[in-house]
Design an enzyme around this catalytic site. Structure first.
Site, PDB file in Angstrom:
ATOM      1  N   SER A 144       0.862  -1.192   0.000  1.00  0.00           N
ATOM      2  CA  SER A 144       0.000   0.000   0.000  1.00  0.00           C
ATOM      3  C   SER A 144       0.892   1.234   0.000  1.00  0.00           C
ATOM      4  O   SER A 144       2.069   1.130   0.385  1.00  0.00           O
ATOM      5  CB  SER A 144      -0.846  -0.009   1.276  1.00  0.00           C
ATOM      6  N   TYR A 157      -2.722  -0.484  10.352  1.00  0.00           N
ATOM      7  CA  TYR A 157      -2.659  -0.850   8.925  1.00  0.00           C
ATOM      8  C   TYR A 157      -1.320  -0.414   8.334  1.00  0.00           C
ATOM      9  O   TYR A 157      -0.644  -1.175   7.645  1.00  0.00           O
ATOM     10  CB  TYR A 157      -3.816  -0.172   8.203  1.00  0.00           C
TER      11      TYR A 157
HETATM   12  P1  NAP Z   1     -11.565  -5.767   0.373  1.00  0.00           P
HETATM   13  O1  NAP Z   1     -12.557  -5.580  -0.695  1.00  0.00           O
HETATM   14  O2  NAP Z   1     -11.916  -5.528   1.804  1.00  0.00           O
HETATM   15  O3  NAP Z   1     -10.952  -7.258   0.228  1.00  0.00           O
HETATM   16  C1  NAP Z   1     -10.153  -7.774   1.232  1.00  0.00           C
HETATM   17  C2  NAP Z   1     -10.279  -9.259   1.176  1.00  0.00           C
HETATM   18  O4  NAP Z   1      -9.577  -9.843   2.242  1.00  0.00           O
HETATM   19  C3  NAP Z   1     -11.724  -9.680   1.259  1.00  0.00           C
HETATM   20  O5  NAP Z   1     -12.005 -10.430   0.101  1.00  0.00           O
HETATM   21  C4  NAP Z   1     -11.784 -10.599   2.491  1.00  0.00           C
HETATM   22  O6  NAP Z   1     -12.473 -11.756   2.144  1.00  0.00           O
HETATM   23  C5  NAP Z   1     -10.320 -10.971   2.684  1.00  0.00           C
HETATM   24  N1  NAP Z   1     -10.011 -11.270   4.083  1.00  0.00           N
HETATM   25  C6  NAP Z   1      -9.994 -10.405   5.118  1.00  0.00           C
HETATM   26  N2  NAP Z   1      -9.664 -11.065   6.238  1.00  0.00           N
HETATM   27  C7  NAP Z   1      -9.481 -12.371   5.904  1.00  0.00           C
HETATM   28  C8  NAP Z   1      -9.125 -13.542   6.615  1.00  0.00           C
HETATM   29  N3  NAP Z   1      -8.895 -13.519   7.933  1.00  0.00           N
HETATM   30  N4  NAP Z   1      -9.034 -14.704   5.943  1.00  0.00           N
HETATM   31  C9  NAP Z   1      -9.280 -14.743   4.607  1.00  0.00           C
HETATM   32  N5  NAP Z   1      -9.611 -13.678   3.857  1.00  0.00           N
HETATM   33  C10 NAP Z   1      -9.702 -12.501   4.513  1.00  0.00           C
HETATM   34  O7  NAP Z   1     -10.295  -4.847   0.107  1.00  0.00           O
HETATM   35  P2  NAP Z   1      -9.535  -4.448  -1.227  1.00  0.00           P
HETATM   36  O8  NAP Z   1      -9.655  -3.000  -1.376  1.00  0.00           O
HETATM   37  O9  NAP Z   1      -9.903  -5.370  -2.343  1.00  0.00           O
HETATM   38  O10 NAP Z   1      -8.029  -4.756  -0.744  1.00  0.00           O
HETATM   39  C11 NAP Z   1      -7.331  -5.890  -1.162  1.00  0.00           C
HETATM   40  C12 NAP Z   1      -5.881  -5.680  -0.798  1.00  0.00           C
HETATM   41  O11 NAP Z   1      -5.407  -4.451  -1.373  1.00  0.00           O
HETATM   42  C13 NAP Z   1      -5.636  -5.539   0.692  1.00  0.00           C
HETATM   43  O12 NAP Z   1      -4.380  -6.112   1.003  1.00  0.00           O
HETATM   44  C14 NAP Z   1      -5.569  -4.028   0.908  1.00  0.00           C
HETATM   45  O13 NAP Z   1      -4.833  -3.695   2.066  1.00  0.00           O
HETATM   46  C15 NAP Z   1      -4.851  -3.628  -0.332  1.00  0.00           C
HETATM   47  N6  NAP Z   1      -4.973  -2.228  -0.724  1.00  0.00           N
HETATM   48  C16 NAP Z   1      -6.192  -1.696  -0.999  1.00  0.00           C
HETATM   49  C17 NAP Z   1      -6.252  -0.369  -1.433  1.00  0.00           C
HETATM   50  C18 NAP Z   1      -7.540   0.324  -1.770  1.00  0.00           C
HETATM   51  O14 NAP Z   1      -7.505   1.560  -1.956  1.00  0.00           O
HETATM   52  N7  NAP Z   1      -8.641  -0.378  -1.876  1.00  0.00           N
HETATM   53  C19 NAP Z   1      -5.089   0.364  -1.587  1.00  0.00           C
HETATM   54  C20 NAP Z   1      -3.865  -0.238  -1.252  1.00  0.00           C
HETATM   55  C21 NAP Z   1      -3.827  -1.539  -0.832  1.00  0.00           C
HETATM   56  P3  NAP Z   1     -13.830 -12.248   2.842  1.00  0.00           P
HETATM   57  O15 NAP Z   1     -14.524 -11.073   3.429  1.00  0.00           O
HETATM   58  O16 NAP Z   1     -14.506 -12.887   1.685  1.00  0.00           O
HETATM   59  O17 NAP Z   1     -13.333 -13.194   3.867  1.00  0.00           O
HETATM   60  C1  GCO Z   2      -7.111   4.722   4.151  1.00  0.00           C
HETATM   61  C2  GCO Z   2      -7.247   3.819   2.966  1.00  0.00           C
HETATM   62  C3  GCO Z   2      -5.867   3.419   2.489  1.00  0.00           C
HETATM   63  C4  GCO Z   2      -5.996   2.531   1.280  1.00  0.00           C
HETATM   64  C5  GCO Z   2      -4.690   2.127   0.768  1.00  0.00           C
HETATM   65  C6  GCO Z   2      -3.899   3.289   0.251  1.00  0.00           C
HETATM   66  O1  GCO Z   2      -7.942   4.627   5.054  1.00  0.00           O
HETATM   67  O2  GCO Z   2      -6.179   5.521   4.113  1.00  0.00           O
HETATM   68  O3  GCO Z   2      -8.018   2.675   3.264  1.00  0.00           O
HETATM   69  O4  GCO Z   2      -5.177   2.779   3.508  1.00  0.00           O
HETATM   70  O5  GCO Z   2      -6.687   1.378   1.597  1.00  0.00           O
HETATM   71  O6  GCO Z   2      -3.974   1.341   1.648  1.00  0.00           O
HETATM   72  O7  GCO Z   2      -2.789   2.760  -0.462  1.00  0.00           O
END
Ligand code: NAP
Ligand code: GCO
Length: 263
Positions: A144, A157
């Site tokens: 991230s 986080y």
């Molecule tokens: P999301 O929609 O909340 O998806 C996260 C996934 O993690 C869900 O499918 C959930 O699956 C799974 N999960 C959570 N706890 C779990 C556990 N204990 N065991 C198994 N599965 C688990 O979030 P997203 O935005 O797609 O994020 C995906 C990744 O990208 C994460 O690593 C997040 O930190 C990273 N990220 C996101 C952003 C952003 O802006 N969205 C930016 C940077 C990084 P279930 O609920 O189906 O169990």
């Molecule tokens: C927040 C957001 C971010 C994004 C992502 C940014 O609350 O700032 O959730 O943490 O998820 O990780 O790269």
């Protein structure tokens, strides 16, 4: 361009039932990979499985809490037996709690660390022996921009994602000689359910101030979409990145490069 082909490779995407994990898994499938994914609950896993199927992807779904080492070892064993040993691991599953640090309980902090940092350790440890035996492997840790920056209310986080960057480097150092490449993929702000609270329309119908803040701070002038992550993920999963190791590839529209514009 065969170097980008994932034909016949077995990919495990944790948390791949929806969001970024689902998009990355679709992209890996389009490049030829066989998709395995897990969810922490059956309902989401089945929903995800159906979403893959309507897109012509026969994904293998598993219900597995990534923080439970016994369950992870069982899942990896089941994948090895029924699909094949994992060639590509995407440590995508994660949670976030947005709470001011001094108002956060130790349990709440620890839960985020367990899912976002310790679970990638657990799942990587479960698949690396097969990768060593096969003579190759790809591990992609979804980091991230919080691997580099802090922000109010996301202390756990950011600590986890900063640690995940260093775990990425350490796996590179320990297993690079076994032809395992471990890299991070660092999304910026992406429109998914995880960031939905930061994009909610205000009662007066205006955009959430944070959403506008990110648009203004991002040189691309927009939030990312899950589609923006697919190409970089296929690159890091493929032979095209065989000499790339221990890096974090930020897919952030340029936000990390910018001090921000004078408003
Ligand atoms: P999301 O929609 O909340 O998806 C996260 C996934 O993690 C869900 O499918 C959930 O699956 C799974 N999960 C959570 N706890 C779990 C556990 N204990 N065991 C198994 N599965 C688990 O979030 P997203 O935005 O797609 O994020 C995906 C990744 O990208 C994460 O690593 C997040 O930190 C990273 N990220 C996101 C952003 C952003 O802006 N969205 C930016 C940077 C990084 P279930 O609920 O189906 O169990
Ligand atoms: C927040 C957001 C971010 C994004 C992502 C940014 O609350 O700032 O959730 O943490 O998820 O990780 O790269």
């Amino acid at each position: 361009m065969d170097m980008f082909s994932l034909k016949g490779k077995v990919a495990l995407v944790t948390g791949g039932a929806h969001g970024i994990g689902f998009a990355i898994a679709r992209g890996l499938s389009e490049a030829g990979a066989i998709i395995c994914f897990n969810s922490s609950n059956r309902e989401n896993m089945e929903k995800g499985h159906a979403e893959y199927r309507v897109r012509g992807i026969e994904a293998h779904g598993y219900v597995c809490d990534v923080t439970d080492e016994t369950a992870v070892i069982e899942m990896v064993k089941e994948i090895r037996k029924t699909v094949g040993a994992v060639d590509i691991l995407v440590n995508n599953a994660a949670i976030i709690s947005r709470i001011p640090m001094c108002e956060m309980s130790v349990e709440e902090f620890r839960k985020v660390i367990d899912v976002d940092l310790i679970a990638p350790f657990i799942v990587s440890k479960a698949v690396i022996p097969d990768m060593i035996h096969k003579g190759h492997g790809k591990i992609i840790n979804i980091c991230s921009i919080m691997s580099e920056l802090g922000r109010e209310t996301v202390s756990a986080y950011a600590a986890a994602k900063g640690g995940l960057k260093m775990l990425t480097r350490n796996i590179c150092v320990e297993y690079g000689a076994s032809n395992i490449q471990c890299n991070g993929l660092g999304p910026g702000y992406i429109a998914t359910s995880q960031t939905a609270p930061l994009r909610e329309l205000q009662p007066d119908g205006t955009r959430h101030p944070f959403e506008s803040f990110i648009v203004a701070k991002t040189p691309a002038g927009r939030w990312g979409t899950t589609k923006d992550l697919v190409g970089p993920a296929v690159f890091l999963a493929s032979a095209a990145s065989d000499f790339v190791n221990g890096q974090v590839l930020y897919v952030d529209g340029g936000i990390l490069a910018s001090i921000g514009k004078e408003s």
